[in-house]
Scaffold this active site. Structure first.
Site, PDB file in Angstrom:
ATOM      1  N   GLY A  93      46.117  47.381  41.756  1.00 24.81           N
ATOM      2  CA  GLY A  93      45.933  46.104  42.156  1.00 24.81           C
ATOM      3  C   GLY A  93      45.426  45.280  41.685  1.00 24.81           C
ATOM      4  O   GLY A  93      45.115  44.058  42.136  1.00 24.81           O
ATOM      5  N   GLU A 116      48.320  43.856  40.506  1.00 24.26           N
ATOM      6  CA  GLU A 116      48.790  42.925  42.120  1.00 24.26           C
ATOM      7  C   GLU A 116      47.611  41.551  43.096  1.00 24.26           C
ATOM      8  O   GLU A 116      48.163  40.855  43.640  1.00 24.26           O
ATOM      9  CB  GLU A 116      48.417  43.932  43.627  1.00 24.26           C
ATOM     10  CG  GLU A 116      49.766  44.748  43.261  1.00 24.26           C
ATOM     11  CD  GLU A 116      49.048  46.666  44.504  1.00 24.26           C
ATOM     12  OE1 GLU A 116      47.879  47.025  44.162  1.00 24.26           O
ATOM     13  OE2 GLU A 116      50.403  46.485  45.124  1.00 24.26           O
ATOM     14  N   ALA A 148      42.304  49.352  41.979  1.00 25.95           N
ATOM     15  CA  ALA A 148      41.191  49.942  42.627  1.00 25.95           C
ATOM     16  C   ALA A 148      40.091  50.778  42.505  1.00 25.95           C
ATOM     17  O   ALA A 148      40.899  51.539  41.202  1.00 25.95           O
ATOM     18  CB  ALA A 148      42.324  49.751  44.162  1.00 25.95           C
ATOM     19  N   GLU A 203      50.403  53.394  40.236  1.00 27.54           N
ATOM     20  CA  GLU A 203      49.646  54.552  41.677  1.00 27.54           C
ATOM     21  C   GLU A 203      49.931  55.433  41.736  1.00 27.54           C
ATOM     22  O   GLU A 203      50.440  56.244  42.615  1.00 27.54           O
ATOM     23  CB  GLU A 203      49.093  53.666  43.041  1.00 27.54           C
ATOM     24  CG  GLU A 203      49.216  52.576  42.384  1.00 27.54           C
ATOM     25  CD  GLU A 203      49.373  51.419  42.310  1.00 27.54           C
ATOM     26  OE1 GLU A 203      50.453  50.850  41.633  1.00 27.54           O
ATOM     27  OE2 GLU A 203      48.655  50.137  42.284  1.00 27.54           O
TER      28      GLU A 203
HETATM   29  N1  CO8 Z   1      38.148  53.203  39.524  1.00 30.08           N
HETATM   30  C1  CO8 Z   1      37.051  52.922  38.553  1.00 30.08           C
HETATM   31  N2  CO8 Z   1      37.589  53.974  37.281  1.00 30.08           N
HETATM   32  C2  CO8 Z   1      37.938  53.386  36.382  1.00 30.08           C
HETATM   33  C3  CO8 Z   1      39.250  52.737  36.809  1.00 30.08           C
HETATM   34  C4  CO8 Z   1      40.054  52.926  38.504  1.00 30.08           C
HETATM   35  N3  CO8 Z   1      40.105  52.365  38.080  1.00 30.08           N
HETATM   36  N4  CO8 Z   1      39.410  52.397  35.632  1.00 30.08           N
HETATM   37  C5  CO8 Z   1      38.976  52.593  34.800  1.00 30.08           C
HETATM   38  N5  CO8 Z   1      37.415  52.860  35.314  1.00 30.08           N
HETATM   39  C6  CO8 Z   1      36.548  53.641  34.850  1.00 30.08           C
HETATM   40  C7  CO8 Z   1      36.689  54.394  34.325  1.00 30.08           C
HETATM   41  O1  CO8 Z   1      36.705  56.457  35.315  1.00 30.08           O
HETATM   42  C8  CO8 Z   1      35.963  55.445  33.246  1.00 30.08           C
HETATM   43  O2  CO8 Z   1      34.298  55.322  33.929  1.00 30.08           O
HETATM   44  P1  CO8 Z   1      33.444  56.250  32.682  1.00 30.08           P
HETATM   45  O3  CO8 Z   1      32.689  56.180  31.753  1.00 30.08           O
HETATM   46  O4  CO8 Z   1      33.066  57.357  34.102  1.00 30.08           O
HETATM   47  O5  CO8 Z   1      34.549  57.605  32.710  1.00 30.08           O
HETATM   48  C9  CO8 Z   1      35.307  53.471  33.259  1.00 30.08           C
HETATM   49  O6  CO8 Z   1      36.294  52.522  33.363  1.00 30.08           O
HETATM   50  C10 CO8 Z   1      36.533  53.240  31.071  1.00 30.08           C
HETATM   51  O7  CO8 Z   1      37.891  53.636  31.292  1.00 30.08           O
HETATM   52  P2  CO8 Z   1      37.936  54.672  30.465  1.00 30.08           P
HETATM   53  O8  CO8 Z   1      37.018  55.418  29.654  1.00 30.08           O
HETATM   54  O9  CO8 Z   1      39.497  55.794  31.369  1.00 30.08           O
HETATM   55  O10 CO8 Z   1      39.214  53.938  29.295  1.00 30.08           O
HETATM   56  P3  CO8 Z   1      39.984  54.276  28.165  1.00 30.08           P
HETATM   57  O11 CO8 Z   1      40.274  52.377  27.882  1.00 30.08           O
HETATM   58  O12 CO8 Z   1      40.668  55.061  27.431  1.00 30.08           O
HETATM   59  O13 CO8 Z   1      41.372  53.893  29.309  1.00 30.08           O
HETATM   60  C11 CO8 Z   1      42.906  53.262  31.047  1.00 30.08           C
HETATM   61  C12 CO8 Z   1      41.515  52.125  30.474  1.00 30.08           C
HETATM   62  C13 CO8 Z   1      43.885  53.208  30.644  1.00 30.08           C
HETATM   63  C14 CO8 Z   1      42.794  51.259  31.476  1.00 30.08           C
HETATM   64  C15 CO8 Z   1      41.919  53.756  32.066  1.00 30.08           C
HETATM   65  O14 CO8 Z   1      41.085  53.596  32.283  1.00 30.08           O
HETATM   66  C16 CO8 Z   1      43.329  53.819  33.320  1.00 30.08           C
HETATM   67  O15 CO8 Z   1      44.068  54.595  33.146  1.00 30.08           O
HETATM   68  N6  CO8 Z   1      42.397  53.973  34.354  1.00 30.08           N
HETATM   69  C17 CO8 Z   1      42.595  53.668  35.925  1.00 30.08           C
HETATM   70  C18 CO8 Z   1      44.138  52.913  36.073  1.00 30.08           C
HETATM   71  C19 CO8 Z   1      44.530  53.086  37.224  1.00 30.08           C
HETATM   72  O16 CO8 Z   1      45.233  54.298  37.641  1.00 30.08           O
HETATM   73  N7  CO8 Z   1      45.279  52.013  38.497  1.00 30.08           N
HETATM   74  C20 CO8 Z   1      45.454  52.274  39.339  1.00 30.08           C
HETATM   75  C21 CO8 Z   1      44.419  52.395  40.640  1.00 30.08           C
HETATM   76  S1  CO8 Z   1      45.360  52.482  42.116  1.00 30.08           S
HETATM   77  C22 CO8 Z   1      45.251  51.109  42.332  1.00 30.08           C
HETATM   78  O17 CO8 Z   1      44.533  49.849  42.163  1.00 30.08           O
HETATM   79  C23 CO8 Z   1      45.502  51.233  44.459  1.00 30.08           C
HETATM   80  C24 CO8 Z   1      45.540  50.015  45.182  1.00 30.08           C
HETATM   81  C25 CO8 Z   1      45.588  49.744  46.121  1.00 30.08           C
HETATM   82  C26 CO8 Z   1      45.685  48.919  46.766  1.00 30.08           C
HETATM   83  C27 CO8 Z   1      45.307  48.788  48.648  1.00 30.08           C
HETATM   84  C28 CO8 Z   1      44.930  47.318  49.232  1.00 30.08           C
HETATM   85  C29 CO8 Z   1      45.913  47.771  50.748  1.00 30.08           C
END
Ligand code: CO8
Length: 261
Positions: A112, A115, A69, A135
């Site tokens: 997400g 999911e 998400a 999460e």
């Molecule tokens: N949300 C927003 N932006 C994101 C997300 C995300 N989940 N993941 C990556 N990005 C963005 C980064 O902020 C970055 O943006 P910017 O260049 O502007 O800084 C760009 O994508 C590239 O990401 P990274 O530089 O971090 O890339 P890396 O290769 O270094 O890392 C990772 C990749 C490991 C995937 C890292 O981006 C990461 O850890 N992302 C977050 C993963 C995460 O925590 N996901 C869970 C999110 S919470 C969730 O999904 C809850 C769902 C609930 C649903 C509820 C329904 C009712």
């Protein structure tokens, strides 16, 4: 009629009867924002009513199926707001789609993203796929099925370890644990998923929809209730042309020409 244009997804028709939906927010690793889901739901509604569509493939990029998400969209929200608006409830519309969806997962399928893949009917993974429910590292828990569908798919102890530690797992683990049906050669996951979807799209639509409904009943019902649903679905197919066509074609050693009726 002109095809709708979308900002967060791409649509194509890579094989007869197959709609390919590609999540397309490359700069955010396909983070799942509300607008993205609104578009995905709209595309699925169109596919649902389009008789030429037999199956859908859902994919992302090589680097990310979806990294979760959109954290930046969520971070400043308050309880009353997310509760009153039922924030992200529209995600579950994907599970109401009655034709098969094959997820083609490359790269990150986190939170997400994992999911969303689990809302699909079949998951194929590239060897580069990375799954996880991180999460807990954000001070929350999975909110779109991660505590439920993952547990059904891989069992309690593994799901607990994944959800409580937030550690990722590999495509190979996902296959060994039964979350994905198989790991395919690197670079071929979309082609393989289109192949599977294409095979499904060649079957009779009514039988396909019934089969999906039957398998899904196994997730909701007791064994006896599920078997009852299955038998009812089986019986009702004898009211279709396709049952007559399919069995007659077999008896005459011919290829069935489905009417989807
Ligand atoms: N949300 C927003 N932006 C994101 C997300 C995300 N989940 N993941 C990556 N990005 C963005 C980064 O902020 C970055 O943006 P910017 O260049 O502007 O800084 C760009 O994508 C590239 O990401 P990274 O530089 O971090 O890339 P890396 O290769 O270094 O890392 C990772 C990749 C490991 C995937 C890292 O981006 C990461 O850890 N992302 C977050 C993963 C995460 O925590 N996901 C869970 C999110 S919470 C969730 O999904 C809850 C769902 C609930 C649903 C509820 C329904 C009712």
């Amino acid at each position: 009629t002109t095809a709708p244009t979308y900002d967060n997804i791409l649509l194509s028709n890579p094989a007869p009867g197959v709609t390919l939906i590609t999540l397309n927010r490359p700069k955010a690793l396909n983070a799942l924002s509300s607008p993205l889901f609104t578009e995905l739901n709209a595309a699925l509604r169109d596919a649902a009513t389009d008789d030429s569509v037999g199956a859908v493939v859902l994919t992302g990029s090589d680097k990310a199926f979806a990294a979760g998400a959109d954290i930046k969209e969520m971070m400043n929200k308050e309880f009353a707001e997310v509760y009153k608006s039922d924030f992200l409830a529209h995600w579950t519309e994907v599970t109401k789609f009655r034709k098969p969806i094959v997820a083609a997962v490359s790269g990150y399928a986190l939170g997400g993203g994992c999911e969303l893949a689990m809302m699909c009917d079949i998951i194929l993974a590239s060897p580069t796929a990375v799954f996880g429910q991180p999460e807990i590292n954000l001070g929350v828990i999975p909110g779109a099925g991660g505590t439920q569908r993952l547990t059904h798919a891989i069992g309690k102890s593994r799901a607990m370890e994944i959800v409580l530690t937030g550690k990722n797992f590999s495509a190979q683990d996902a296959a060994a644990w039964g979350l994905v049906s198989r790991v395919v050669e690197e670079g071929s996951v979309v082609d393989e998923a289109v192949k599977v979807a294409g095979q499904i799209a060649k079957k009779g639509r009514v039988a396909v929809q019934s089969a999906k409904e039957g398998v899904n009943a196994a997730y909701e019902l007791s064994l006896n209730e599920g078997l009852h649903v299955e038998r009812r679905l089986f019986h009702q197919l004898f009211a279709t042309n396709d049952q007559k066509i399919g069995m007659k074609a077999f008896a005459e050693k011919k290829k069935p020409e489905w009417t989807h009726k």
